[in-house]
Each structure stands twice: as C-alpha cells, then as structure tokens.
Design a protein around this motif. Structure first.
Motif, short mmCIF file in Angstrom:
data_model
loop_
_atom_site.label_atom_id
_atom_site.label_comp_id
_atom_site.label_asym_id
_atom_site.label_seq_id
_atom_site.Cartn_x
_atom_site.Cartn_y
_atom_site.Cartn_z
N GLU A 46 0.84 -1.19 0.00
CA GLU A 46 0.00 0.00 0.00
C GLU A 46 0.88 1.26 0.00
O GLU A 46 1.98 1.25 0.54
N ALA A 48 0.72 5.71 0.29
CA ALA A 48 -0.03 6.93 0.61
C ALA A 48 0.87 8.13 0.34
O ALA A 48 2.06 8.10 0.63
N PHE A 50 1.38 12.17 1.02
CA PHE A 50 1.04 13.32 1.86
C PHE A 50 1.74 14.55 1.29
O PHE A 50 2.91 14.47 0.91
N LEU A 70 -3.47 14.22 3.41
CA LEU A 70 -3.42 13.00 2.62
C LEU A 70 -3.91 13.34 1.22
O LEU A 70 -5.04 13.77 1.03
N ALA A 73 -4.29 7.52 -1.48
CA ALA A 73 -3.80 6.25 -0.96
C ALA A 73 -4.29 5.14 -1.86
O ALA A 73 -5.34 5.26 -2.50
#
Length: 115
Positions: A46, A48, A50, A70, A73
């Motif tokens: 996974e 993500a 930012f 965020l 994701a």
C-alpha cells in the motif's frame, strides 16, 4: 522562526530510523523553504502520498508548524509517481521523502490535517 526544510527532513529521517523504519530523500529541494511531500509505503504494497496542507489548516498561534494532508492512498504506486512528477514540474524546489514507517503509523511521524 521556522526551521529550514533541510533540518526538518533530517529530523524526520532520524525519527523514522529510530522507530525501526526506513526512509530516503528521493528528491532534494530548496534548503531553506522547499515544500515537502511524503510518500509512505507499507510492507504489504500500500502507498499513501502526503503533501503540504492548505494554509487554512494553520493556527495563527503556531504558524511555524508543518502540516500535511493526505493526497491519496492505494496500491498503484505509478499514480503517485506521476503526481509527484507533475508537482516537480510546477515547483522544482520540492522535497520528496519516501518512508516505510514500520510499526509506527505515519500520522505519528508527521502532523496530518484532514481536509
């Protein structure tokens, strides 16, 4: 007075390594005030991304803090790599830091504000 981006990123890397994670500066930006993007990768694939939080997220009592939002994701890293390339073309002074936080959630390493 706000600490330089170079110093802030160095402190983030130290904290990640100190908590048993891994980190690398993928793109080094402006030493004094470059915007920082954090690409967090999990051990199960996974990802993500930012980025800097909007100015409305900042508290006038603590204007020197760094806040992140965020931006996305998922498990398709190519989408985030394309987004970062776009950001680099818009602002060549950005920093890109990639981390694998390990046991510590990314939200404990950086200040994340919800939009």
């Amino acid at each position: 007075m706000r600490v330089t981006t170079d110093l802030w990123v160095s402190a983030l890397l130290r904290r990640v390594f100190g908590d048993g994670g891994f980190a690398a500066v993928v793109k080094r930006g402006a030493t004094e005030a470059g915007a920082v993007f954090v690409l967090a990768r999990g051990r199960m694939g996974e990802v993500a991304l930012f980025g800097p939080a909007p100015q409305t997220s900042y508290d006038s009592a603590r204007p020197d803090d760094r806040f992140f939002s965020l931006l996305g994701a998922g498990d398709d890293a190519a989408v985030f790599d394309a987004r970062l390339e776009k950001e680099k073309r818009f602002d060549p002074d950005i920093w890109v830091v990639e981390i694998e936080a390990g046991a510590v959630p990314v939200e404990e390493l950086i200040s994340v504000k919800s939009l």
